[in-house]
Scaffold this active site. Structure first.
Site, PDB file in Angstrom:
ATOM      1  N   LYS A  14       0.842  -1.213   0.000  1.00 12.41           N
ATOM      2  CA  LYS A  14       0.000   0.000   0.000  1.00 12.41           C
ATOM      3  C   LYS A  14       0.874   1.259   0.000  1.00 12.41           C
ATOM      4  O   LYS A  14       0.674   2.162  -0.810  1.00 12.41           O
ATOM      5  CB  LYS A  14      -0.930   0.021   1.224  1.00 12.41           C
ATOM      6  CG  LYS A  14      -1.847  -1.189   1.321  1.00 12.41           C
ATOM      7  CD  LYS A  14      -2.764  -1.110   2.527  1.00 12.41           C
ATOM      8  CE  LYS A  14      -2.074  -1.143   3.874  1.00 12.41           C
ATOM      9  NZ  LYS A  14      -1.477  -2.452   4.234  1.00 12.41           N
ATOM     10  N   ARG A  89      -9.471   0.619   8.273  1.00 11.26           N
ATOM     11  CA  ARG A  89      -9.030  -0.729   8.640  1.00 11.26           C
ATOM     12  C   ARG A  89     -10.070  -1.478   9.457  1.00 11.26           C
ATOM     13  O   ARG A  89      -9.842  -2.631   9.834  1.00 11.26           O
ATOM     14  CB  ARG A  89      -7.742  -0.639   9.456  1.00 11.26           C
ATOM     15  CG  ARG A  89      -6.470  -0.925   8.656  1.00 11.26           C
ATOM     16  CD  ARG A  89      -5.288  -0.660   9.549  1.00 11.26           C
ATOM     17  NE  ARG A  89      -4.100  -1.367   9.225  1.00 11.26           N
ATOM     18  CZ  ARG A  89      -3.076  -0.839   8.545  1.00 11.26           C
ATOM     19  NH1 ARG A  89      -3.161   0.361   8.040  1.00 11.26           N
ATOM     20  NH2 ARG A  89      -1.978  -1.535   8.349  1.00 11.26           N
ATOM     21  N   ARG A 128      11.979  -6.037   5.191  1.00 12.28           N
ATOM     22  CA  ARG A 128      11.954  -4.602   5.484  1.00 12.28           C
ATOM     23  C   ARG A 128      12.480  -4.344   6.904  1.00 12.28           C
ATOM     24  O   ARG A 128      13.195  -3.377   7.140  1.00 12.28           O
ATOM     25  CB  ARG A 128      10.530  -4.052   5.347  1.00 12.28           C
ATOM     26  CG  ARG A 128      10.467  -2.561   5.628  1.00 12.28           C
ATOM     27  CD  ARG A 128       9.096  -1.973   5.362  1.00 12.28           C
ATOM     28  NE  ARG A 128       8.118  -2.435   6.334  1.00 12.28           N
ATOM     29  CZ  ARG A 128       6.824  -2.140   6.287  1.00 12.28           C
ATOM     30  NH1 ARG A 128       6.353  -1.427   5.295  1.00 12.28           N
ATOM     31  NH2 ARG A 128       6.005  -2.580   7.213  1.00 12.28           N
ATOM     32  N   ARG A 134      11.732  -0.588  12.191  1.00 12.20           N
ATOM     33  CA  ARG A 134      10.356  -0.536  12.698  1.00 12.20           C
ATOM     34  C   ARG A 134      10.127  -1.629  13.718  1.00 12.20           C
ATOM     35  O   ARG A 134      10.400  -2.801  13.454  1.00 12.20           O
ATOM     36  CB  ARG A 134       9.365  -0.673  11.527  1.00 12.20           C
ATOM     37  CG  ARG A 134       8.984   0.671  10.952  1.00 12.20           C
ATOM     38  CD  ARG A 134       8.081   0.530   9.763  1.00 12.20           C
ATOM     39  NE  ARG A 134       6.807  -0.118  10.058  1.00 12.20           N
ATOM     40  CZ  ARG A 134       5.778  -0.100   9.221  1.00 12.20           C
ATOM     41  NH1 ARG A 134       5.869   0.535   8.072  1.00 12.20           N
ATOM     42  NH2 ARG A 134       4.659  -0.712   9.529  1.00 12.20           N
ATOM     43  N   ARG A 145      -0.053  -8.991  13.422  1.00 14.14           N
ATOM     44  CA  ARG A 145      -0.655  -7.980  12.537  1.00 14.14           C
ATOM     45  C   ARG A 145      -1.528  -8.653  11.480  1.00 14.14           C
ATOM     46  O   ARG A 145      -2.603  -8.172  11.147  1.00 14.14           O
ATOM     47  CB  ARG A 145       0.437  -7.156  11.855  1.00 14.14           C
ATOM     48  CG  ARG A 145       1.093  -6.172  12.791  1.00 14.14           C
ATOM     49  CD  ARG A 145       2.371  -5.620  12.209  1.00 14.14           C
ATOM     50  NE  ARG A 145       2.146  -4.788  11.049  1.00 14.14           N
ATOM     51  CZ  ARG A 145       3.119  -4.388  10.224  1.00 14.14           C
ATOM     52  NH1 ARG A 145       4.353  -4.762  10.439  1.00 14.14           N
ATOM     53  NH2 ARG A 145       2.828  -3.622   9.203  1.00 14.14           N
TER      54      ARG A 145
HETATM   55  P1  B4P Z   1       4.664  -1.522   2.147  1.00 13.16           P
HETATM   56  O1  B4P Z   1       4.226  -0.845   0.897  1.00 13.16           O
HETATM   57  O2  B4P Z   1       5.474  -0.695   3.085  1.00 13.16           O
HETATM   58  O3  B4P Z   1       3.482  -2.147   2.944  1.00 13.16           O
HETATM   59  P2  B4P Z   1       2.102  -1.598   3.506  1.00 13.16           P
HETATM   60  O4  B4P Z   1       1.035  -2.383   2.784  1.00 13.16           O
HETATM   61  O5  B4P Z   1       2.029  -0.107   3.384  1.00 13.16           O
HETATM   62  O6  B4P Z   1       2.163  -2.021   4.993  1.00 13.16           O
HETATM   63  P3  B4P Z   1       1.957  -1.788   6.525  1.00 13.16           P
HETATM   64  O7  B4P Z   1       0.767  -2.552   6.922  1.00 13.16           O
HETATM   65  O8  B4P Z   1       3.278  -2.186   7.080  1.00 13.16           O
HETATM   66  O9  B4P Z   1       1.703  -0.386   7.016  1.00 13.16           O
HETATM   67  P4  B4P Z   1       0.984   0.663   7.928  1.00 13.16           P
HETATM   68  O10 B4P Z   1       2.015   1.681   8.059  1.00 13.16           O
HETATM   69  O11 B4P Z   1      -0.296   1.026   7.254  1.00 13.16           O
HETATM   70  O12 B4P Z   1       5.476  -2.810   1.695  1.00 13.16           O
HETATM   71  C1  B4P Z   1       6.129  -3.651   2.612  1.00 13.16           C
HETATM   72  C2  B4P Z   1       7.462  -4.132   2.039  1.00 13.16           C
HETATM   73  O13 B4P Z   1       7.261  -4.875   0.848  1.00 13.16           O
HETATM   74  C3  B4P Z   1       8.404  -2.987   1.659  1.00 13.16           C
HETATM   75  O14 B4P Z   1       9.694  -3.330   2.073  1.00 13.16           O
HETATM   76  C4  B4P Z   1       8.332  -2.916   0.132  1.00 13.16           C
HETATM   77  O15 B4P Z   1       9.530  -2.460  -0.464  1.00 13.16           O
HETATM   78  C5  B4P Z   1       8.035  -4.369  -0.229  1.00 13.16           C
HETATM   79  N1  B4P Z   1       7.220  -4.485  -1.446  1.00 13.16           N
HETATM   80  C6  B4P Z   1       6.115  -3.775  -1.740  1.00 13.16           C
HETATM   81  N2  B4P Z   1       5.616  -4.150  -2.947  1.00 13.16           N
HETATM   82  C7  B4P Z   1       6.437  -5.164  -3.402  1.00 13.16           C
HETATM   83  C8  B4P Z   1       6.451  -5.983  -4.586  1.00 13.16           C
HETATM   84  N3  B4P Z   1       5.528  -5.840  -5.549  1.00 13.16           N
HETATM   85  N4  B4P Z   1       7.413  -6.908  -4.705  1.00 13.16           N
HETATM   86  C9  B4P Z   1       8.365  -7.054  -3.748  1.00 13.16           C
HETATM   87  N5  B4P Z   1       8.417  -6.307  -2.620  1.00 13.16           N
HETATM   88  C10 B4P Z   1       7.463  -5.370  -2.438  1.00 13.16           C
HETATM   89  O16 B4P Z   1       0.572   0.081   9.384  1.00 13.16           O
HETATM   90  C11 B4P Z   1       1.412  -0.023  10.512  1.00 13.16           C
HETATM   91  C12 B4P Z   1       0.640  -0.111  11.854  1.00 13.16           C
HETATM   92  O17 B4P Z   1      -0.004   1.165  12.141  1.00 13.16           O
HETATM   93  C13 B4P Z   1      -0.530  -1.103  11.942  1.00 13.16           C
HETATM   94  O18 B4P Z   1      -0.103  -2.403  12.285  1.00 13.16           O
HETATM   95  C14 B4P Z   1      -1.409  -0.475  13.059  1.00 13.16           C
HETATM   96  O19 B4P Z   1      -0.930  -0.749  14.344  1.00 13.16           O
HETATM   97  C15 B4P Z   1      -1.275   1.022  12.828  1.00 13.16           C
HETATM   98  N6  B4P Z   1      -2.348   1.559  11.962  1.00 13.16           N
HETATM   99  C16 B4P Z   1      -2.148   2.109  10.704  1.00 13.16           C
HETATM  100  N7  B4P Z   1      -3.330   2.506  10.199  1.00 13.16           N
HETATM  101  C17 B4P Z   1      -4.293   2.199  11.123  1.00 13.16           C
HETATM  102  C18 B4P Z   1      -5.712   2.344  11.139  1.00 13.16           C
HETATM  103  N8  B4P Z   1      -6.378   2.876  10.119  1.00 13.16           N
HETATM  104  N9  B4P Z   1      -6.392   1.905  12.237  1.00 13.16           N
HETATM  105  C19 B4P Z   1      -5.738   1.389  13.281  1.00 13.16           C
HETATM  106  N10 B4P Z   1      -4.398   1.204  13.325  1.00 13.16           N
HETATM  107  C20 B4P Z   1      -3.666   1.599  12.253  1.00 13.16           C
END
Ligand code: B4P
Length: 194
Positions: A14, A89, A128, A134, A145
């Protein structure tokens, strides 16, 4: 105005894809994960509270997150549109977002759900974690998670499916390939800014 939700489990890409979408379509990016991490790093009361949940792989309470979103929308009154990354979420967050946008005479137009198999998610997040520093990218927290995602977040996909807004996208191709698929869906609503 065009409003997009980028939906998917932790590590589905995302944040990664949001960056590409923002730079090509000039949307305002609202990532609740980034907003929360910013609060944590500044040791604000909200950040201190949120950290307790994030470090355990739990979702932060709805009222905290909804309040943050509301002020971010208000800060951008002339926006071309928003990309919501990692929000909503839970179903109450999805309902609150609909109400907030309705109040501003707009709505969510499209929800793109990144579908990635669980072993790939775990692999990406562990990798990551080796460099991100993190605290929620350890194997134990990642597993929690993903469990939290299945229990509380996955039902949000049904909510948007019921409203005919959900498109499922294969998310385990390369980053550019995934982006190409996402743009095909977005271009039906909004063209990139060149
Ligand atoms: P990302 O792109 O970083 O992943 P994400 O889906 O954004 O993930 P995340 O769930 O960690 O984030 P959030 O900050 O929202 O990709 C992950 C890795 O994969 C990276 O290293 C990237 O380079 C790699 N990658 C991506 N695409 C790829 C591909 N096609 N091929 C290979 N590698 C690839 O959440 C963090 C925390 O915040 C939650 O657990 C929760 O506690 C809190 N939180 C956030 N929003 C919330 C909400 N709305 N309500 C309640 N809690 C919330």
């Amino acid at each position: 105005m065009f409003n997009l939700v980028l939906f998917g489990p932790p590590g589905s890409g995302k944040g990664t894809q949001s960056e590409n979408i923002v730079s090509n379509y000039k949307l305002d990016h609202i990532s609740t994960g980034d907003l929360l991490r910013d609060e944590v790093s500044r040791h604000t009361p909200l950040g201190i509270e949120a950290k307790k949940f994030m470090d355990q792989g739990m979702l932060v309470p709805d009222e905290v997150v909804i309040g943050m979103i509301s002020s971010r929308i208000d800060e951008n009154p002339n926006s071309r549109g928003f990309i919501f990354d990692g929000f909503p979420r839970t179903r109450p967050q999805a309902e609150a977002l609909d109400k907030l946008l309705e109040f501003k005479n707009t709505a969510i137009h499209l929800v793109l759900s990144l579908e990635v198999p669980e072993p790939e998610l775990i692999k990406r997040l562990i990798s990551r974690g080796e460099t991100s520093g993190r605290s929620d990218d350890t194997e134990e927290v990642i597993t929690r998670r993903i469990k939290e995602y299945h229990a509380k977040t996955q039902p949000v996909a049904n909510y948007y499916y019921e409203h005919s807004k959900l498109e499922r996208v294969v998310g385990d191709n390369s980053i550019p390939e995934t982006f190409k698929i996402l743009t095909k869906h977005i271009n039906k609503y909004l063209l990139p800014v060149t």
